[in-house]
Scaffold this motif. Structure first.
Motif, PDB file in Angstrom:
ATOM      1  N   THR A   1     -18.383 -10.125  38.602  1.00 49.22           N
ATOM      2  CA  THR A   1     -19.699  -9.441  38.034  1.00 49.22           C
ATOM      3  C   THR A   1     -20.472 -10.325  37.570  1.00 49.22           C
ATOM      4  O   THR A   1     -21.897 -10.140  37.872  1.00 49.22           O
ATOM      5  CB  THR A   1     -19.014  -8.470  37.113  1.00 49.22           C
ATOM      6  N   ALA A   2     -20.036 -11.533  37.003  1.00 52.15           N
ATOM      7  CA  ALA A   2     -21.141 -12.195  36.397  1.00 52.15           C
ATOM      8  C   ALA A   2     -21.837 -13.232  37.403  1.00 52.15           C
ATOM      9  O   ALA A   2     -23.054 -13.413  37.605  1.00 52.15           O
ATOM     10  CB  ALA A   2     -20.587 -13.296  35.283  1.00 52.15           C
ATOM     11  N   ALA A   3     -21.126 -13.535  38.537  1.00 56.58           N
ATOM     12  CA  ALA A   3     -21.518 -14.383  39.616  1.00 56.58           C
ATOM     13  C   ALA A   3     -22.281 -13.791  40.662  1.00 56.58           C
ATOM     14  O   ALA A   3     -22.934 -14.101  41.450  1.00 56.58           O
ATOM     15  CB  ALA A   3     -20.451 -15.158  40.344  1.00 56.58           C
ATOM     16  N   PHE A   4     -22.126 -12.191  40.696  1.00 57.76           N
ATOM     17  CA  PHE A   4     -22.886 -11.468  41.767  1.00 57.76           C
ATOM     18  C   PHE A   4     -24.533 -11.469  41.579  1.00 57.76           C
ATOM     19  O   PHE A   4     -25.256 -11.657  42.433  1.00 57.76           O
ATOM     20  CB  PHE A   4     -22.552 -10.128  41.389  1.00 57.76           C
ATOM     21  N   SER A   5     -24.936 -11.808  40.119  1.00 61.09           N
ATOM     22  CA  SER A   5     -26.400 -11.759  40.140  1.00 61.09           C
ATOM     23  C   SER A   5     -27.113 -13.171  40.417  1.00 61.09           C
ATOM     24  O   SER A   5     -28.070 -13.212  40.784  1.00 61.09           O
ATOM     25  CB  SER A   5     -26.693 -11.498  38.541  1.00 61.09           C
ATOM     26  N   MET A   6     -26.273 -14.130  40.595  1.00 64.41           N
ATOM     27  CA  MET A   6     -26.720 -15.471  41.125  1.00 64.41           C
ATOM     28  C   MET A   6     -26.724 -15.323  42.462  1.00 64.41           C
ATOM     29  O   MET A   6     -27.692 -16.134  43.093  1.00 64.41           O
ATOM     30  CB  MET A   6     -25.583 -16.606  40.615  1.00 64.41           C
ATOM     31  N   ILE A   7     -25.672 -14.507  43.234  1.00 60.77           N
ATOM     32  CA  ILE A   7     -26.098 -14.472  44.634  1.00 60.77           C
ATOM     33  C   ILE A   7     -27.351 -13.665  45.035  1.00 60.77           C
ATOM     34  O   ILE A   7     -28.003 -14.104  45.953  1.00 60.77           O
ATOM     35  CB  ILE A   7     -24.745 -13.833  45.355  1.00 60.77           C
ATOM     36  N   MET A   8     -27.904 -12.862  43.947  1.00 57.48           N
ATOM     37  CA  MET A   8     -28.789 -12.150  44.431  1.00 57.48           C
ATOM     38  C   MET A   8     -30.235 -13.015  43.828  1.00 57.48           C
ATOM     39  O   MET A   8     -31.115 -12.471  44.105  1.00 57.48           O
ATOM     40  CB  MET A   8     -28.823 -10.763  43.624  1.00 57.48           C
ATOM     41  N   GLY A   9     -30.107 -14.186  43.365  1.00 59.38           N
ATOM     42  CA  GLY A   9     -31.083 -15.075  42.946  1.00 59.38           C
ATOM     43  C   GLY A   9     -31.739 -14.570  41.411  1.00 59.38           C
ATOM     44  O   GLY A   9     -32.946 -15.197  41.374  1.00 59.38           O
ATOM     45  N   LYS A  10     -30.833 -13.949  40.697  1.00 58.81           N
ATOM     46  CA  LYS A  10     -31.166 -13.744  39.217  1.00 58.81           C
ATOM     47  C   LYS A  10     -30.183 -14.654  38.343  1.00 58.81           C
ATOM     48  O   LYS A  10     -29.369 -15.543  38.914  1.00 58.81           O
ATOM     49  CB  LYS A  10     -30.979 -12.323  38.897  1.00 58.81           C
ATOM     50  N   PRO A  11     -30.682 -14.959  37.014  1.00 60.42           N
ATOM     51  CA  PRO A  11     -29.730 -15.774  36.352  1.00 60.42           C
ATOM     52  C   PRO A  11     -28.348 -15.224  35.935  1.00 60.42           C
ATOM     53  O   PRO A  11     -28.184 -14.096  36.570  1.00 60.42           O
ATOM     54  CB  PRO A  11     -30.527 -15.825  35.038  1.00 60.42           C
ATOM     55  N   PHE A  12     -27.427 -16.131  35.731  1.00 61.20           N
ATOM     56  CA  PHE A  12     -26.208 -15.835  35.497  1.00 61.20           C
ATOM     57  C   PHE A  12     -26.198 -14.467  34.664  1.00 61.20           C
ATOM     58  O   PHE A  12     -26.890 -14.477  33.482  1.00 61.20           O
ATOM     59  CB  PHE A  12     -25.526 -17.057  34.902  1.00 61.20           C
ATOM     60  N   PHE A  13     -25.147 -13.640  34.671  1.00 57.60           N
ATOM     61  CA  PHE A  13     -24.898 -12.545  34.041  1.00 57.60           C
ATOM     62  C   PHE A  13     -25.996 -11.516  33.886  1.00 57.60           C
ATOM     63  O   PHE A  13     -26.069 -10.615  32.970  1.00 57.60           O
ATOM     64  CB  PHE A  13     -24.421 -12.933  32.455  1.00 57.60           C
ATOM     65  N   THR A  14     -26.973 -11.503  34.723  1.00 59.90           N
ATOM     66  CA  THR A  14     -27.661 -10.680  34.771  1.00 59.90           C
ATOM     67  C   THR A  14     -27.214  -9.002  35.404  1.00 59.90           C
ATOM     68  O   THR A  14     -26.456  -9.140  36.363  1.00 59.90           O
ATOM     69  CB  THR A  14     -29.147 -10.718  35.749  1.00 59.90           C
ATOM     70  N   HIS A  15     -27.403  -8.040  34.486  1.00 55.53           N
ATOM     71  CA  HIS A  15     -26.737  -6.810  34.996  1.00 55.53           C
ATOM     72  C   HIS A  15     -27.611  -5.796  35.660  1.00 55.53           C
ATOM     73  O   HIS A  15     -29.027  -5.842  35.387  1.00 55.53           O
ATOM     74  CB  HIS A  15     -26.180  -6.095  33.509  1.00 55.53           C
ATOM     75  N   TYR A  16     -27.370  -4.878  36.264  1.00 62.22           N
ATOM     76  CA  TYR A  16     -28.015  -4.028  37.077  1.00 62.22           C
ATOM     77  C   TYR A  16     -27.492  -2.441  36.684  1.00 62.22           C
ATOM     78  O   TYR A  16     -26.190  -2.281  36.415  1.00 62.22           O
ATOM     79  CB  TYR A  16     -27.736  -4.047  38.502  1.00 62.22           C
ATOM     80  N   PHE A  17     -28.450  -1.472  36.420  1.00 64.17           N
ATOM     81  CA  PHE A  17     -28.036  -0.346  36.352  1.00 64.17           C
ATOM     82  C   PHE A  17     -29.028   0.704  37.081  1.00 64.17           C
ATOM     83  O   PHE A  17     -30.178   0.440  37.357  1.00 64.17           O
ATOM     84  CB  PHE A  17     -27.946   0.100  34.840  1.00 64.17           C
ATOM     85  N   ASP A  18     -28.871   2.088  37.454  1.00 62.65           N
ATOM     86  CA  ASP A  18     -29.379   3.072  38.139  1.00 62.65           C
ATOM     87  C   ASP A  18     -28.802   4.216  37.971  1.00 62.65           C
ATOM     88  O   ASP A  18     -27.519   4.323  37.411  1.00 62.65           O
ATOM     89  CB  ASP A  18     -29.718   2.602  39.716  1.00 62.65           C
ATOM     90  N   TYR A  19     -29.830   5.518  38.278  1.00 62.59           N
ATOM     91  CA  TYR A  19     -29.175   6.638  38.037  1.00 62.59           C
ATOM     92  C   TYR A  19     -28.767   7.142  39.608  1.00 62.59           C
ATOM     93  O   TYR A  19     -29.429   7.179  40.295  1.00 62.59           O
ATOM     94  CB  TYR A  19     -30.251   7.462  37.485  1.00 62.59           C
ATOM     95  N   PHE A  20     -27.575   7.476  39.515  1.00 63.28           N
ATOM     96  CA  PHE A  20     -27.088   8.541  40.783  1.00 63.28           C
ATOM     97  C   PHE A  20     -26.503   9.957  40.518  1.00 63.28           C
ATOM     98  O   PHE A  20     -26.340  10.304  39.372  1.00 63.28           O
ATOM     99  CB  PHE A  20     -25.756   7.678  41.186  1.00 63.28           C
ATOM    100  N   ASN A  21     -26.620  10.671  41.773  1.00 65.60           N
ATOM    101  CA  ASN A  21     -26.334  11.921  41.769  1.00 65.60           C
ATOM    102  C   ASN A  21     -24.803  12.078  42.294  1.00 65.60           C
ATOM    103  O   ASN A  21     -24.607  12.247  43.511  1.00 65.60           O
ATOM    104  CB  ASN A  21     -27.375  12.819  42.295  1.00 65.60           C
ATOM    105  N   LEU A  22     -24.135  11.982  41.391  1.00 60.45           N
ATOM    106  CA  LEU A  22     -22.678  12.217  41.837  1.00 60.45           C
ATOM    107  C   LEU A  22     -22.122  13.700  41.973  1.00 60.45           C
ATOM    108  O   LEU A  22     -22.708  14.503  41.620  1.00 60.45           O
ATOM    109  CB  LEU A  22     -21.540  11.772  40.794  1.00 60.45           C
ATOM    110  N   PRO A  23     -21.217  13.968  42.968  1.00 57.31           N
ATOM    111  CA  PRO A  23     -21.034  15.270  43.479  1.00 57.31           C
ATOM    112  C   PRO A  23     -20.512  16.329  42.351  1.00 57.31           C
ATOM    113  O   PRO A  23     -21.110  17.112  42.347  1.00 57.31           O
ATOM    114  CB  PRO A  23     -19.917  15.099  44.410  1.00 57.31           C
TER     115      PRO A  23
END
Lengths: 94, 140
Positions: B82-104
């Motif tokens: 989880t911490a390394a995923f943001s490095m692959i996306m070109g952001k600093p280490f431990f950058t978190h993402y969030f968004d709103y979803f419509n679950l069923p």
């Protein structure tokens, strides 16, 4: 007025815990001490509930539930140690 | 002397599920209320300890066939990935993402990658606690 009543109740719980602490220290047998520790846990739960009313917050309700769970498991571990002499049995031959 | 603790075993069977689902509730409610991965892991471990006390260690290992040392490794891998995923996306280490979803069923829900990191913490705490207790309990 309500605060005074709550403070009086809190003081009474502290007095009860002090009396139970006498039983923990001076208790003649080990089951006395185990039951006194269980009752101290229940009194602490009540005291936390009163404190959370005094502070007007709901943040302590999880602490109350977790303290109840831990008092239950601790009392069972104590009583199993007193009865069997071992808490974790390796193989079930009973 | 043959002892029979049927009340303890029947109580443990029911109370185990209450404690376990309360631990799941603490884990998922950790973002907005007190709780989180650490406390949830400890309460889950205490539920398994209740089973170990009521029954014995062989029975519990056949009920829950998990090697807890591997559980620690899986938790560390999830948290690190989880911490390394943001490095692959070109952001600093431990950058978190969030968004709103419509679950069923649940409707509009905010999903956050910090929950994945918390899942790693949860698995590590359960694994370490159960490894300590099993290692001490199996000692002859």
């Amino acid at each position: 007025m309500k605060e005074t009543i709550l403070l009086i109740a809190l003081t009474l719980f502290m007095v009860a815990i002090a009396i139970l602490l006498y039983r923990v220290i001076m208790g003649p047998s080990m089951p006395d001490r185990a039951i006194a520790l269980d009752t101290i846990g229940v009194n602490l739960i009540s005291a936390i509930a009163i404190v959370s009313i005094l502070l007007k917050t709901k943040a302590f309700l999880e602490a109350i539930l977790i303290l109840g769970i831990l008092a239950f498991i601790g009392t069972i571990a104590f009583s199993k140690y007193i009865e069997r002499g071992v808490i974790v049995e390796r193989k079930g031959d009973s | 002397m043959k002892t029979n603790d049927v009340i303890l075993q029947f109580t443990a069977k029911i109370v185990f599920f209450m404690i376990f689902f309360y631990a799941v509730h603490i884990f998922f409610a950790g973002h907005y209320t007190p709780g989180g991965g650490f406390v949830g892991g400890l309460v889950t471990a205490s539920a398994i300890v209740l089973l170990i006390i009521a029954f014995d260690i062989k029975t519990v290992q056949s009920i829950i066939p998990i090697n807890y040392i591997y559980l620690v490794a899986v938790g560390l891998i999830i948290a690190g990935a989880t911490a390394a995923f943001s490095m692959i996306m070109g952001k600093p280490f431990f950058t978190h993402y969030f968004d709103y979803f419509n679950l069923p069923i649940l409707g509009k829900t905010s999903l956050h990658t910090a929950a994945l990191f918390d899942l790693g913490v949860y698995l590590v705490v359960v694994g370490v606690t159960m490894t300590i207790i099993q290692t001490i309990g199996e000692d002859e």
